[in-house]
Design an enzyme around this catalytic site. Structure first.
Site, PDB file in Angstrom:
ATOM      1  N   GLU A 217     143.248 -16.863  12.764  1.00 48.36           N
ATOM      2  CA  GLU A 217     142.852 -18.062  12.012  1.00 48.36           C
ATOM      3  C   GLU A 217     144.079 -18.549  11.278  1.00 48.36           C
ATOM      4  O   GLU A 217     144.292 -18.252  10.095  1.00 48.36           O
ATOM      5  CB  GLU A 217     141.687 -17.783  11.058  1.00 48.36           C
ATOM      6  CG  GLU A 217     141.101 -19.104  10.535  1.00 48.36           C
ATOM      7  CD  GLU A 217     139.984 -18.957   9.542  1.00 48.36           C
ATOM      8  OE1 GLU A 217     139.111 -18.076   9.718  1.00 48.36           O
ATOM      9  OE2 GLU A 217     139.974 -19.742   8.570  1.00 48.36           O
TER      10      GLU A 217
ATOM     11  N   HIS B 274     146.472 -21.998  10.922  1.00 51.56           N
ATOM     12  CA  HIS B 274     146.328 -23.434  11.184  1.00 51.56           C
ATOM     13  C   HIS B 274     147.643 -24.198  11.150  1.00 51.56           C
ATOM     14  O   HIS B 274     148.581 -23.804  10.476  1.00 51.56           O
ATOM     15  CB  HIS B 274     145.374 -24.050  10.170  1.00 51.56           C
ATOM     16  CG  HIS B 274     144.082 -23.310  10.044  1.00 51.56           C
ATOM     17  ND1 HIS B 274     143.215 -23.147  11.093  1.00 51.56           N
ATOM     18  CD2 HIS B 274     143.507 -22.663   8.993  1.00 51.56           C
ATOM     19  CE1 HIS B 274     142.147 -22.451  10.678  1.00 51.56           C
ATOM     20  NE2 HIS B 274     142.314 -22.143   9.427  1.00 51.56           N
TER      21      HIS B 274
ATOM     22  N   HIS C  18     134.872 -22.106  12.934  1.00 50.33           N
ATOM     23  CA  HIS C  18     135.607 -22.218  11.663  1.00 50.33           C
ATOM     24  C   HIS C  18     134.814 -23.078  10.671  1.00 50.33           C
ATOM     25  O   HIS C  18     134.120 -24.001  11.079  1.00 50.33           O
ATOM     26  CB  HIS C  18     136.986 -22.842  11.924  1.00 50.33           C
ATOM     27  CG  HIS C  18     137.848 -22.876  10.714  1.00 50.33           C
ATOM     28  ND1 HIS C  18     137.822 -23.904   9.806  1.00 50.33           N
ATOM     29  CD2 HIS C  18     138.755 -21.968  10.254  1.00 50.33           C
ATOM     30  CE1 HIS C  18     138.686 -23.640   8.824  1.00 50.33           C
ATOM     31  NE2 HIS C  18     139.261 -22.473   9.075  1.00 50.33           N
TER      32      HIS C  18
ATOM     33  N   ASP D  10     144.633 -16.841   7.604  1.00 48.07           N
ATOM     34  CA  ASP D  10     144.211 -18.175   7.154  1.00 48.07           C
ATOM     35  C   ASP D  10     145.386 -18.952   6.567  1.00 48.07           C
ATOM     36  O   ASP D  10     145.194 -19.842   5.748  1.00 48.07           O
ATOM     37  CB  ASP D  10     143.044 -18.131   6.151  1.00 48.07           C
ATOM     38  CG  ASP D  10     142.095 -19.316   6.320  1.00 48.07           C
ATOM     39  OD1 ASP D  10     142.418 -20.251   7.070  1.00 48.07           O
ATOM     40  OD2 ASP D  10     141.029 -19.314   5.675  1.00 48.07           O
TER      41      ASP D  10
HETATM   42  C1  GRE Z   1     140.652 -22.877   5.580  1.00 46.70           C
HETATM   43  O1  GRE Z   1     140.963 -23.021   6.752  1.00 46.70           O
HETATM   44  O2  GRE Z   1     140.285 -21.799   5.115  1.00 46.70           O
HETATM   45  C2  GRE Z   1     140.717 -24.029   4.644  1.00 46.70           C
HETATM   46  C3  GRE Z   1     140.701 -25.320   5.142  1.00 46.70           C
HETATM   47  C4  GRE Z   1     140.762 -26.391   4.274  1.00 46.70           C
HETATM   48  C5  GRE Z   1     140.814 -26.174   2.928  1.00 46.70           C
HETATM   49  C6  GRE Z   1     140.837 -24.886   2.421  1.00 46.70           C
HETATM   50  C7  GRE Z   1     140.788 -23.805   3.268  1.00 46.70           C
HETATM   51  O3  GRE Z   1     140.667 -25.512   6.463  1.00 46.70           O
HETATM   52  O4  GRE Z   1     140.804 -22.549   2.785  1.00 46.70           O
HETATM   53 ZN    ZN Z   2     140.817 -21.395   8.101  1.00 46.48          ZN
END
Ligand code: GRE
Ligand code: ZN
Length: 327
Positions: free
Chosen positions: A8, A10, A164, A287
């Site tokens: 996870e 991004h 997600h 994350d």
């Molecule tokens: C996450 O992917 O955990 C996330 C987001 C957007 C804001 C905060 C966040 O995608 O933790």
């Molecule tokens: Zn995330």
């Protein structure tokens, strides 16, 4: 441990960058923006420093899911998947990709999924919760009958699906009114995503497609702690379940679901996830850029657990699930 794989993790692009206002204080937005745009520089250095060999990258949330116009969603998903494929091609030893999908149009989602897994070599799909469709922003959940052909294709391709989080629509967020601090990763993300996962389990989807593999982040969005009660509340009354699934939902949770440690670096919670699903169904993730790689890695590397389990959760479960090969 060395060789950790994150699932996870991004990225965003300058023209497709969700303003995560409120997630971090305003004076941290520049920092978050630079983290999310970067792939090959600071991210890779942090991975080196903290023993992460690979990230399977995904577009930031809510991504394609919040584009109400289907043709725009289809075009944007294609463009961003192409961008991700170009980035992966620069360092395929360190980065792989998850497909972003235009679930607004299930047929188009199938076409894009096949293209991503086939032509682009992606490892699965990561979808940010329900999809909005049309001017009145209908919320589409993937237990709906229109998605059965999509799920059949996911199963046929043997590609994992990462569910997600995203926030509920304002009209469905009444309980948070005046308490906006509960939105996002604080609480609303987890609650929204756990309900979506329960909808999938209760719909009979996994009776029809037992080969599906669904990933959830944040150590299962609360479900490991709560799933027993879903099946066993008021047992004395002997009421048959009201959902469509053939078995207790915990069965599907244990067989079809995989949980990652993203953003939930707390040992008792990890132990609960392992106790419910087993160490074969729990996988390391950070994350990034919303959470820190150092915090995730330093915590995980020091958790009091067997080295065999650490190796599975940190690396080999991901190698198997995503057919990554390697030692
Ligand atoms: C996450 O992917 O955990 C996330 C987001 C957007 C804001 C905060 C966040 O995608 O933790
Ligand atoms: Zn995330």
């Amino acid at each position: 441990m060395d060789g950790k794989i994150g699932l996870e993790e991004h990225f965003g692009t300058a023209d497709f960058l969700h303003d995560s206002e409120g997630v971090v204080p305003a004076d941290r937005w520049d920092e978050l923006k630079s983290r999310i745009l970067d792939i090959h520089d600071r991210r890779l250095r942090l991975m080196d420093e903290y023993g992460m060999e690979m990230m399977i990258l995904s577009l930031t949330s809510p991504g394609i899911q919040e584009i109400p116009d289907a043709p725009t969603a289809i075009e944007t998903a294609r463009r961003l998947n192409d961008y991700l494929a170009e980035q992966v091609a620069k360092r395929p030893d360190r980065f792989q990709g998850f497909a972003a999908l235009p679930m607004q149009d299930p047929d188009a989602a199938c076409v894009e999924l096949e293209r991503c897994i086939g032509a682009l070599g992606f490892r699965g799909a990561l979808v940010n919760g329900f999809t909005e469709l049309g001017a009145d922003r209908e919320a589409l959940y993937y237990d709906m009958p229109r998605y059965r052909p999509f799920w059949a294709l996911m199963e046929q391709l043997g590609a994992p699906f990462y569910l997600h989080p995203r926030n509920p629509l304002p009209r469905n967020a009444g309980v948070y009114e005046g308490q906006e601090w509960l939105m996002g990763p604080t609480w609303a993300f987890g609650s929204e995503t756990a309900v979506h996962a329960l909808r999938l389990m209760g719909s009979g989807l996994f009776d029809e497609h037992p080969g599906l593999a669904i990933l959830m982040g944040h150590l299962g969005e609360g479900l490991p702690y709560s799933i027993w009660r879903v099946d066993h509340h008021n047992a004395w009354a002997k009421a048959p379940p009201k959902h469509k699934a053939k078995r207790g939902l915990r069965d599907y949770f244990q067989e079809n679901f995989y949980l990652t440690t993203s953003g939930n670096f707390h040992t008792p919670t990890l132990m609960c996830a392992i106790a419910e699903l087993g160490a074969d169904h729990v996988l390391f993730s950070t994350d990034w850029p919303f959470e820190n790689i150092d915090q995730a890695a330093l915590w995980f590397d020091a958790v009091d657990m067997s080295e065999g389990d650490r190796r599975k959760i940190g690396r080999t479960n991901a190698q198997k699930l995503f057919k990554l090969g390697g030692d």
